[in-house]
Design an enzyme around this catalytic site. Structure first.
Site: not given
Ligand code: CP3
Length: 342
Positions: A23, A27, A36, A72, A149
């Site tokens: 990640r 943010r 964003r 994502d 999910y």
């Molecule tokens: O690593 C990276 O920089 C690549 C981008 C990436 C995102 N999500 C961007 C993201 C990757 C590799 C993921 C994987 C992901 N997404 C997983 C597996 C890894 C982990 O963390 O366990 C999972 C379970 C998800 C599902 C997901 N996406 C959730 C649960 C959420 C909400 C939680 C949160 O942090 O807000 C997201 C949103 C998300 N995915 C964001 C980002 C940058 C935040 C979105 C925002 O800007 O509001």
């Protein structure tokens, strides 16, 4: 070209330990928050120029050794017929969660070239923009984590609906896992074709399972993904959290790298996996909120436990958190390079 990350995936010697952060685009970065403000999260993922620009933000800000495509794990499910939104402060919500065998039977088997064209195009744009500076990682959710999910409709504390489905509808469970396995394979093959130079499979929540259930309901599908992806020749990474009790089972998986969380000493995890794996990890992401001397001590301990062995990729044990101080991220990356130099 900086190929330390790819060399470490293959357990070849490197001039110092490579580092990237799960990640890493997100943010905690002011540059990310600025973009964003103008777009919804899914909109950012679906506009290839925006996704490509965000992928580059941490690469331009820090001395990272790999980029990971901004996307994502959940949007690929939309092509199967799953209705997904991201709600402010709530994370992902699936509006038509799978509840019956008929729901599973109705899932489509999409062609990611059509339904994930935006991510494939973002990969092509990033490869051009990187021009060989660092390698680009593609990724997918793993079948179990995607299934959780799709069944729960969002995140879950105990995965009760998922486990209930698994135990009471085993035939439909296996059909669902097979459909998701095909999706993961098709999606990652398309990413490699578009230019991804390594692929990571995120099984973030498979650690919720007992080894007995992981063996029956999950492992064969992870193995199927790993075996098919290995044929591409690009390094493969399998990552999950809370999986330390599953390490003896994970040894069977045909991947190059295993991602390890912080709930175990790195050398202990590596000893259980054996010398046939590279290991990625395993700093507690919350450590980045600590004063530098504390953070440094924990980073040093991980490097000491890796002990200069070939095949260590420094990373966090899970994704970087939202309010992480940027200065600590910068210092950690520089420190890992300096302290591991040979
Ligand atoms: O690593 C990276 O920089 C690549 C981008 C990436 C995102 N999500 C961007 C993201 C990757 C590799 C993921 C994987 C992901 N997404 C997983 C597996 C890894 C982990 O963390 O366990 C999972 C379970 C998800 C599902 C997901 N996406 C959730 C649960 C959420 C909400 C939680 C949160 O942090 O807000 C997201 C949103 C998300 N995915 C964001 C980002 C940058 C935040 C979105 C925002 O800007 O509001």
């Amino acid at each position: 070209m900086n190929d330390r990350f790819l060399r470490a995936c293959r357990r070849q010697p490197t001039d110092c330990t490579p580092i990237w952060l799960m990640r890493q685009a997100g943010r905690y970065m002011p540059e990310y928050r600025a973009v964003r403000e103008r777009y919804g999260f899914l909109e950012m993922v679906k506009r290839p120029e925006v996704a490509a620009a965000i992928t580059m933000q941490p690469i331009n800000a820090f001395a990272l050794d790999a980029a990971i495509i901004f996307a994502d794990i959940l949007p690929p499910l939309e092509g199967m017929g799953i209705d997904l939104t991201f709600e402010q402060g709530e994370g992902p919500v699936i509006h038509n969660p799978l509840r019956t065998p008929a729901d599973v039977a109705a899932l489509r088997q999409p062609d990611p070239h059509e339904t994930a064209a935006f991510t494939l195009e973002a990969i092509r744009l990033v490869r051009r923009e990187l021009a060989g500076r660092v390698p680009l990682i593609g990724f997918s959710g793993a079948p179990f984590t995607l299934a959780s999910y799709a069944i729960e409709g969002g995140g879950s504390r105990d995965y009760r609906r998922t486990k209930q489905f698994m135990y009471s509808q085993p035939e439909a469970w296996h059909l669902l896992m097979q459909k998701l396995t095909t999706l993961v394979i098709d999606y990652l093959l398309a990413q490699v074709e578009a230019g991804a130079q390594a692929v990571q499979v995120f099984d973030s929540w498979a650690g919720a399972l007992a080894p007995f259930d992981y063996t029956i309901y999950v492992l064969p599908y992870v193995q199927q993904c790993a075996t098919r992806l290995r044929e591409t020749g690009v390094p493969t990474i399998y990552f999950g959290t809370d999986m330390n009790g599953l390490l003896p089972l994970l040894r069977q998986i045909d991947v190059d790298v295993l991602g390890v969380d912080w709930r175990i000493y790195l050398d202990d995890a590596w000893a259980q996996l054996g010398p046939g794996f590279a290991v990625q990890g395993n700093l507690d992401p919350t450590t980045l909120f600590a004063p530098w001397p504390e953070l440094e001590q924990r980073a040093t301990d991980i490097l000491n436990r890796a002990g200069g062995r070939e095949g260590h990729i420094f990373n966090l044990g899970h994704g970087i958190q939202t309010e992480t101080p940027v200065e600590n991220v910068r210092r950690l990356i520089e420190y890992v390079h300096e302290a591991s130099q040979i």
